[in-house]
Design an enzyme around this catalytic site. Structure first.
Site, PDB file in Angstrom:
ATOM      1  N   LYS A 124      13.105   9.486  -6.820  1.00 26.86           N
ATOM      2  CA  LYS A 124      14.197  10.376  -6.438  1.00 26.86           C
ATOM      3  C   LYS A 124      15.127   9.786  -5.385  1.00 26.86           C
ATOM      4  O   LYS A 124      16.264  10.218  -5.238  1.00 26.86           O
ATOM      5  CB  LYS A 124      13.636  11.675  -5.857  1.00 26.86           C
ATOM      6  CG  LYS A 124      12.827  12.479  -6.819  1.00 26.86           C
ATOM      7  CD  LYS A 124      11.901  13.466  -6.139  1.00 26.86           C
ATOM      8  CE  LYS A 124      10.613  12.858  -5.657  1.00 26.86           C
ATOM      9  NZ  LYS A 124       9.639  12.475  -6.649  1.00 26.86           N
ATOM     10  N   GLU A 148      15.521  11.830 -15.490  1.00 21.33           N
ATOM     11  CA  GLU A 148      14.970  13.149 -15.823  1.00 21.33           C
ATOM     12  C   GLU A 148      13.620  13.411 -15.178  1.00 21.33           C
ATOM     13  O   GLU A 148      13.313  14.527 -14.768  1.00 21.33           O
ATOM     14  CB  GLU A 148      14.856  13.284 -17.347  1.00 21.33           C
ATOM     15  CG  GLU A 148      14.589  14.688 -17.809  1.00 21.33           C
ATOM     16  CD  GLU A 148      15.689  15.660 -17.396  1.00 21.33           C
ATOM     17  OE1 GLU A 148      15.491  16.329 -16.365  1.00 21.33           O
ATOM     18  OE2 GLU A 148      16.715  15.731 -18.079  1.00 21.33           O
ATOM     19  N   VAL A 151      12.468  15.334 -11.343  1.00 21.65           N
ATOM     20  CA  VAL A 151      12.220  16.746 -11.022  1.00 21.65           C
ATOM     21  C   VAL A 151      11.557  17.393 -12.233  1.00 21.65           C
ATOM     22  O   VAL A 151      12.090  17.371 -13.335  1.00 21.65           O
ATOM     23  CB  VAL A 151      13.530  17.493 -10.687  1.00 21.65           C
ATOM     24  CG1 VAL A 151      13.244  18.964 -10.383  1.00 21.65           C
ATOM     25  CG2 VAL A 151      14.244  16.842  -9.504  1.00 21.65           C
ATOM     26  N   GLY A 205      -4.038  11.804 -10.180  1.00 19.14           N
ATOM     27  CA  GLY A 205      -2.881  10.918 -10.378  1.00 19.14           C
ATOM     28  C   GLY A 205      -1.573  11.609 -10.048  1.00 19.14           C
ATOM     29  O   GLY A 205      -0.499  11.142 -10.390  1.00 19.14           O
ATOM     30  N   GLU A 208       0.914  10.688  -4.688  1.00 17.18           N
ATOM     31  CA  GLU A 208       1.080   9.251  -4.475  1.00 17.18           C
ATOM     32  C   GLU A 208      -0.036   8.772  -3.558  1.00 17.18           C
ATOM     33  O   GLU A 208      -0.704   9.572  -2.892  1.00 17.18           O
ATOM     34  CB  GLU A 208       2.437   8.965  -3.812  1.00 17.18           C
ATOM     35  CG  GLU A 208       3.589   9.019  -4.786  1.00 17.18           C
ATOM     36  CD  GLU A 208       4.880   8.510  -4.165  1.00 17.18           C
ATOM     37  OE1 GLU A 208       4.913   7.361  -3.691  1.00 17.18           O
ATOM     38  OE2 GLU A 208       5.860   9.262  -4.164  1.00 17.18           O
ATOM     39  N   ASP A 219       9.155  15.529  -0.333  1.00 16.18           N
ATOM     40  CA  ASP A 219       9.337  15.404  -1.784  1.00 16.18           C
ATOM     41  C   ASP A 219      10.124  16.608  -2.318  1.00 16.18           C
ATOM     42  O   ASP A 219      11.062  16.451  -3.107  1.00 16.18           O
ATOM     43  CB  ASP A 219       7.960  15.315  -2.462  1.00 16.18           C
ATOM     44  CG  ASP A 219       8.056  15.250  -3.969  1.00 16.18           C
ATOM     45  OD1 ASP A 219       8.254  14.143  -4.497  1.00 16.18           O
ATOM     46  OD2 ASP A 219       7.957  16.302  -4.634  1.00 16.18           O
ATOM     47  N   LYS A 223      13.970  16.716  -3.921  1.00 17.46           N
ATOM     48  CA  LYS A 223      14.258  17.301  -5.239  1.00 17.46           C
ATOM     49  C   LYS A 223      15.384  18.329  -5.142  1.00 17.46           C
ATOM     50  O   LYS A 223      16.256  18.394  -6.009  1.00 17.46           O
ATOM     51  CB  LYS A 223      12.995  17.952  -5.807  1.00 17.46           C
ATOM     52  CG  LYS A 223      12.016  16.911  -6.342  1.00 17.46           C
ATOM     53  CD  LYS A 223      10.709  17.524  -6.760  1.00 17.46           C
ATOM     54  CE  LYS A 223       9.795  16.472  -7.363  1.00 17.46           C
ATOM     55  NZ  LYS A 223       8.404  16.849  -7.405  1.00 17.46           N
TER      56      LYS A 223
END
Ligand SMILES: NC(=O)c1ccc[n+]([C@@H]2O[C@H](COP(=O)([O-])OP(=O)(O)OC[C@H]3O[C@@H](n4cnc5c(N)ncnc54)[C@H](OP(=O)(O)O)[C@@H]3O)[C@@H](O)[C@H]2O)c1
Length: 337
Positions: A124, A148, A151, A205, A208, A219, A223
């Site tokens: 991002k 894409e 977000v 997963g 991060e 984060d 977004k």
């Protein structure tokens, strides 16, 4: 039948999930879309730049085995040299998020576009720091800059608007956009500690390696800014987002709110005000009747308030393959234009 050279920078959860999907859908891509691909470059912080215009072994790349196997495989010294050696038609950028600068991801994408490759990112940072520059460069080079998966992973929040909802005006949006914090809050409700809950999100997963950006609301803030810049056409800066993460919430408080029939969620909000947009992210106590309160684990949701109607998307329990899918879908969008 066209064949595309693909280069991937960043081989963590997301880079690997993209490669897994490319491999599992190889026959499908060929049969349904007449598309072949070849992996000609892989780069990570630890392994450095690896290129082979004849094609690297994708399974070896997926499993972290050595890629230096035959004569044409090289280890260029820098990004530009690497991209030139890969002869990439498409660069996928899946390196760690740097919220403050958007680097080195922006430089990766800029160089790819300069060299005539499509630039596709799950990161991002470049949207927040260089959206206009990279979009203009892509246009000048007649290539695509697509993002894409940044977000809500594979949900087409960005690509839906130009074609599916032309001439609408977004007045604002509300959502839960960070999977890691939703997993963490859900796990704490079940009785785990914050630390155990973070480990669970990492094992899935979804978080991060360094979860700071998720837990402190960065984060989500990034977004919100990305959506506001791209879909609402305003130049919001990250510092303008009122931001509170979940780190300060006590585990007892989270569980007692749940016991009272309500839930804590990290809620993102944006609302148009005059020429600008007010943006915030903070933990909110939601009533059980609020659709956002029912989001479990990694699920995320957004409600857009358009001038003509309201519209919601819910992504149910995505794993990391959802992000890989967002990148794969962008690949098809780029080369099938
Ligand atoms: N995980 C998700 O569900 C998700 C969803 C949407 C978007 N994203 C975004 O996707 C990106 C990747 O996330 P992830 O979960 O895959 O992270 P990750 O597992 O931590 O992997 C990051 C990868 O980037 C590499 N890298 C970091 N800095 C680099 C540099 N300067 N040059 C080359 N390689 C570098 C790392 O290399 P080393 O391993 O050698 O250090 C590693 O391979 C992030 O921007 C994230 O915000 C993630």
């Amino acid at each position: 039948m066209p064949s595309y050279n693909l280069a991937i920078v960043g081989m963590g959860n997301v880079g690997r999930s993209l490669l897994r999907l490319l491999i599992s859908k190889e026959t499908d891509l060929r049969r349904r879309y007449d598309i072949r691909w070849r992996l000609t470059g892989v780069a990570t912080r630890r392994t450095g730049w690896i290129a082979d215009p004849d094609g690297l072994n994708p399974l070896a790349a997926l499993h972290g085995h050595s890629l230096i196997q035959h004569g044409n495989t090289t280890q260029p010294r820098n990004l530009r040299e690497w991209l030139e050696k890969t002869r990439a038609d498409v660069l996928f950028e899946a390196t760690s998020l740097n919220v403050k600068t958007g680097q080195p991801a922006t430089e990766h994408l800029r160089t790819a576009l300069e060299l005539g490759a499509h630039a596709i990112t799950a990161n991002k940072g470049p949207i927040v720091h260089a959206y206009h520059e990279l979009t203009a460069l892509a246009k000048e080079k007649n290539r695509q800059f697509l993002f894409e998966s940044t977000v809500m992973d594979g949900v087409p929040v960005f690509s839906m608007f130009p074609f599916g909802l032309p001439a609408t005006d977004i007045r604002g949006f509300t959502g839960v956009l960070n999977s890691t914090t939703n997993v963490v809050l859900t796990e704490i409700e079940k009785g785990r500690s914050m630390e155990e809950a973070v480990k669970r999100a990492q094992a899935m997963g979804i978080a991060e390696t360094d979860p700071t950006a998720d837990l402190d609301g960065w984060d989500s803030a990034v977004k919100i800014v990305a959506l506001a810049i791209v879909l609402m056409g305003v130049n919001v800066r990250l510092e303008q987002v009122q931001r509170t993460g979940i780190r300060e919430l006590s585990e007892e408080k989270i569980r007692s709110v749940r016991a009272a029939g309500m839930r804590y969620k990290l809620v993102c909000r944006a609302e148009r005000r005059g020429d600008g947009v007010d943006c915030s992210v903070q933990p909110e106590i939601l009533l059980a009747s609020d659709p956002l309160a029912s989001l479990e684990a990694s699920s995320s949701a957004i409600r857009f308030d358009l001038d003509v109607f309201g519209l919601s998307f819910v992504e149910h329990n995505p794993g990391v393959e959802a992000t890989g899918y967002g990148l794969l879908a962008d690949f098809l969008r780029a080369v099938r234009q």
